[in-house]
Write a protein that holds these residues in place. Sequence first.
Motif, short mmCIF file in Angstrom:
data_model
loop_
_atom_site.label_atom_id
_atom_site.label_comp_id
_atom_site.label_asym_id
_atom_site.label_seq_id
_atom_site.Cartn_x
_atom_site.Cartn_y
_atom_site.Cartn_z
N TYR A 82 -56.22 9.05 73.77
CA TYR A 82 -56.16 10.16 74.72
C TYR A 82 -57.47 10.29 75.49
O TYR A 82 -57.48 10.40 76.72
CB TYR A 82 -55.84 11.47 73.99
N SER A 87 -56.03 8.66 79.44
CA SER A 87 -56.34 9.73 80.40
C SER A 87 -57.08 9.18 81.61
O SER A 87 -57.09 9.80 82.67
CB SER A 87 -57.16 10.83 79.72
N PRO A 160 -52.66 17.51 80.79
CA PRO A 160 -52.01 17.24 79.50
C PRO A 160 -52.57 18.14 78.39
O PRO A 160 -53.65 18.72 78.55
CB PRO A 160 -52.34 15.78 79.24
N ALA A 184 -43.83 13.56 76.90
CA ALA A 184 -45.22 13.66 76.43
C ALA A 184 -46.08 12.63 77.15
O ALA A 184 -47.17 12.95 77.65
CB ALA A 184 -45.28 13.44 74.92
N ASN A 189 -50.12 12.86 77.65
CA ASN A 189 -50.49 13.09 76.25
C ASN A 189 -50.37 11.80 75.45
O ASN A 189 -49.74 10.85 75.90
CB ASN A 189 -49.53 14.11 75.61
N TYR A 485 -45.22 20.08 77.81
CA TYR A 485 -46.30 19.15 77.47
C TYR A 485 -47.50 19.26 78.38
O TYR A 485 -48.32 18.35 78.48
CB TYR A 485 -45.76 17.71 77.47
#
Length: 490
Positions: A82, A87, A160, A184, A189, A485
């Motif tokens: 993440y 990301s 997220p 998600a 996420n 989410y």
Amino acid sequence: MATPENKLAFEGGWEYSPAPESTDHIKVAKKYELFIGGDFVKPQSGKYFDTINPATEGRLSRVALANDADVDKAVKAARKAYGGPWSRMKPADRGKYIYRIARIIQERAREFAAIESLDGGKPIREARDVDVPLAAAHFFYYAGWADKLEYAFPGRSAKPMGVAGQIIPWNFPLLMAAWKVAPALACGNTVVLKPAETTPLTALKLAEVIADAGLPDGVVNIVTGAGDTGASIVSHPGVDKIAFTGSTEVGRIIQKALAGSRKKYTLELGGKAANIIFADAAIDQAVEGIVNGIFFNQGHVCCAGSRLFVQESVVEEVIRKLRDRMETLIVGDPLDKNTDIGAINSKAQLEKIESYLDIGREEGGDMYQSSCAVPEKGYWCRPTIFTGVSQSNRVVQEEIFGPVLAIQTFRTFEEAISKANNTPYGLSGGVWTDKGAKIFRMTQSVRAGVVWANTFNKFDPTSPFGGYKESGVGREGGLHGLDAYLRLEA
Ligand code: NAI
Ligand code: MG
């Protein structure tokens, strides 16, 4: 209509030649490890459990049992992914990975369908026509949103949440995984997913798909185990959001565990849906809808139409036609394409259903079961209806999660509504009538997340799904499913 000839054929039972789905094309390993950080790794618990085929009671595979240390490792892998590649990636590129998952599921559809049927007991027809195509459709649908979140929520910034812990049940294993994983990922996420202990295999196959799709390590982690593994995900401080589908009982435990924590959650729980048939309905079509709503997939459906309310003037016709139709339903080998009703998912679930059959009779209900033969080995339940039951009976109030239908009558629109709403649940409902105006009144008055009109159990990734009251918190599917989410800021 019944001619003398086909009536005879019918009374002798329809004869079909066996049409088994081949299993030559599928690979089920003897043993499965946990999928953490992009690799299949041995459990730190050192333990494995069996997953069986409920139609034969034979073992299909041994599956790793994740303990707290394993869950911790999975959450850390998800956190690292993440904060790292996932990301930093452009949303359009995240979308490409999700499309890739969808396409690989489609390519491997026959394999997924057969394994779903073997591991869970559901008829291959349903796995093939419902579970697998809908799972792919969810990935396709949410892939499209990955780079369009600003259009989904105009004027707001959509961020997220972080690491999502996702716990799913055994009735639609791959589809529930898709419902949870696809939105998600689209929202940026990362995920720790736990399938149910009786049906872990298609989630583990999904792990293979995710590895083949080349997702960065740790974006999706799949840990197997039972309730303790689920509880460990729920209580892990590194998890930002919990998504759960399962029993209301466990939903309550999770809600308590999360009270006062910063974790967001969505809960998709039980149901006791009312199917309401007015005298002006197309009765044959309605009977087919009842059968689809409660008997297919053994009634292992949270939105199953397990209560039937029939307007008094047509009740005899409906019950006669329903009993005739029940006699034609084929219970047996889930892999046979002619099978309508497969195996009950587990011994425990069969015992639960059978205890409700006793309860219904003790409460004074008239029980009728179809007369079909069932195999000797495995877990089976014939399609069953109860008449002569009342609102206070447990078979009318409680979720049985089996092919068991409680039938009552009503005279007026208002009576139908008050009976239908007299339940602690509110997930879904159905109405059968010729009159559009009645449909609209009904959908306004039934307190349920989904109301189908002149059809039942229809699903589409674009429409939200979720319950009122004890059926849960939050919505999945469609735009609403994205919301669950994201952190939306002004
Ligand atoms: P369950 O609610 O115990 O299991 C669902 C999932 O939750 C599984 O993955 C399980 O391992 C996990 N789990 C169990 N205890 C947990 C805990 N304390 N913390 C976190 N996760 C936990 O459902 P079960 O026992 O398999 O079935 C019991 C009844 O639940 C059924 O007879 C049916 O009435 C209902 N049910 C409803 C479903 C739905 O879709 N609404 C699906 C499955 C069951
Ligand atoms: Mg199994």
